[in-house]
Design an enzyme around this catalytic site. Structure first.
Site, PDB file in Angstrom:
ATOM      1  N   GLU A  71       0.818  -1.218   0.000  1.00 36.05           N
ATOM      2  CA  GLU A  71       0.000   0.000   0.000  1.00 36.05           C
ATOM      3  C   GLU A  71       0.845   1.259   0.000  1.00 36.05           C
ATOM      4  OE1 GLU A  71      -3.796   2.062   2.238  1.00 36.05           O
ATOM      5  OE2 GLU A  71      -2.819   0.355   3.189  1.00 36.05           O
ATOM      6  N   ASP A  89      -0.734  -5.285   3.135  1.00 37.22           N
ATOM      7  CA  ASP A  89      -1.265  -4.078   3.771  1.00 37.22           C
ATOM      8  C   ASP A  89      -0.698  -4.055   5.188  1.00 37.22           C
ATOM      9  OD1 ASP A  89      -2.649  -1.921   4.752  1.00 37.22           O
ATOM     10  OD2 ASP A  89      -4.536  -2.479   3.774  1.00 37.22           O
ATOM     11  N   ILE A  91      -1.009  -1.980   7.718  1.00 36.71           N
ATOM     12  CA  ILE A  91      -2.055  -1.730   8.716  1.00 36.71           C
ATOM     13  C   ILE A  91      -3.356  -1.523   7.953  1.00 36.71           C
ATOM     14  CG2 ILE A  91      -2.915  -0.234  10.558  1.00 36.71           C
ATOM     15  CD1 ILE A  91      -0.075   0.491  11.268  1.00 36.71           C
ATOM     16  N   ASP A  92      -4.163  -2.559   7.887  1.00 33.82           N
ATOM     17  CA  ASP A  92      -5.459  -2.439   7.231  1.00 33.82           C
ATOM     18  C   ASP A  92      -6.464  -1.954   8.272  1.00 33.82           C
ATOM     19  OD1 ASP A  92      -7.251  -2.966   4.918  1.00 33.82           O
ATOM     20  OD2 ASP A  92      -8.223  -4.255   6.395  1.00 33.82           O
ATOM     21  N   THR A  94      -6.401   1.788   8.958  1.00 34.18           N
ATOM     22  CA  THR A  94      -5.581   2.839   9.584  1.00 34.18           C
ATOM     23  C   THR A  94      -6.425   3.838  10.366  1.00 34.18           C
ATOM     24  OG1 THR A  94      -3.882   2.627   7.866  1.00 34.18           O
ATOM     25  CG2 THR A  94      -3.887   4.657   9.154  1.00 34.18           C
ATOM     26  N   ASP A 217      -5.837  -4.635   0.196  1.00 37.80           N
ATOM     27  CA  ASP A 217      -6.932  -4.663   1.169  1.00 37.80           C
ATOM     28  C   ASP A 217      -7.537  -6.052   1.314  1.00 37.80           C
ATOM     29  OD1 ASP A 217      -7.037  -1.796   1.714  1.00 37.80           O
ATOM     30  OD2 ASP A 217      -7.888  -1.572  -0.291  1.00 37.80           O
TER      31      ASP A 217
END
Length: 268
Positions: A71, A89, A91-92, A94, A217
């Site tokens: 990402e 990802d 930190i999916d 955020t 994602d």
């Protein structure tokens, strides 16, 4: 992908996911240097960037011939699905991370020649790992997830979706989606596509709809979901594209066709 080789990749990926989660928890209360990307609600923090760099460094050191889609842009930009591709990802969720310090996950999907082979979704604050190796079962920590029910009815289903489906000038007529919500048992919004797909796989959600998501994602969640008999497509029923953004309709097989038929009525 050779199964012995895949197992080694899986073990390394799992160790890196746990280590990255530990680093996030240790540093999450430090100043985050929050920035925006595409709009004011598209947030990125220094920990998003640091976590992705951590994975890129580990992967490139161990597997220099593998490609990475990430990402935050520290990986590669593959145009084809040949070879092994990590879709990450860091930190999916955020916004959840920034505002709530929970309901976020590390998501790692690994594809080989376009086929999803490994998926890991780590719910950091709950210390829960959803994980899968294609053909070997999907798991929540040490508990194997059962195949999804084929008898579920829409009227008894809980669907993950956000309020954008009820706004005007979107992919689908909002009045059709209002009727859809009246038909289902309930709607939920968790703010993390990776976790919502994991919830379908474990049976606590029955479906998930999103208008526009990037490969990072959903890659791990799709691999996980497919292992337990789930179905994923875009709103027109087309196969998921690991290289491009798309809408997402995910559910058990029993509901997928019905959901697509309802959405089709409202397509503009």
């Amino acid at each position: 992908m050779d199964l012995r080789h895949r197992d080694t990749i899986y073990q390394n990926a799992k160790a890196w996911v746990y280590e990255a989660g530990k680093i996030i928890k240790e540093q999450m209360n430090n100043p985050l240097n929050i920035e925006t990307k595409s709009d004011a609600n598209d947030l990125v923090t220094i920990l998003d960037k640091q976590t992705e760099k951590y994975f890129v460094e580990k992967i490139k050191d161990k597997y220099p011939d593998h490609q990475i889609i990430g990402e935050e842009g520290y990986g590669d930009q593959p145009k084809e699905l040949d070879g092994t591709i990590w879709v990450i990802d860091p930190i999916d969720g955020t916004m959840n991370f920034v505002h709530q310090k929970k309901f976020f996950a590390i998501s790692v999907g690994i594809l080989h020649n376009g086929v999803g082979e490994i998926g890991l979704i780590y719910d950091v604050m709950n210390d829960t790992l959803y994980h899968v190796k294609r053909g070997e079962g999907a798991f929540r920590d040490n508990q194997q997830l059962a195949n999804l029910s084929k008898d579920k009815q829409l009227s008894e289903s809980i669907i993950g979706m956000n309020y954008f489906w009820l706004c005007e000038n979107r992919l689908v007529d909002y009045r059709v989606m209002q009727d859809f919500i009246r038909t289902i048992r309930g709607a939920r919004t968790y703010g993390s596509a990776a976790l919502e797909l994991a919830f379908i796989a474990e049976g606590t959600l029955d479906g998930y709809l999103s208008m526009r998501l990037s490969p990072w994602d959903v890659a791990a969640g799709i691999i996980l979901l497919q292992e337990v008999g789930g179905v994923v497509s875009d709103v027109d029923g087309n196969k998921w594209d690991p290289l491009n953004k798309s809408s997402i309709v995910a559910s058990n097989a029993a509901l997928h066709k019905t959901i697509l038929e309802i959405i089709k009525k409202g397509r503009k």
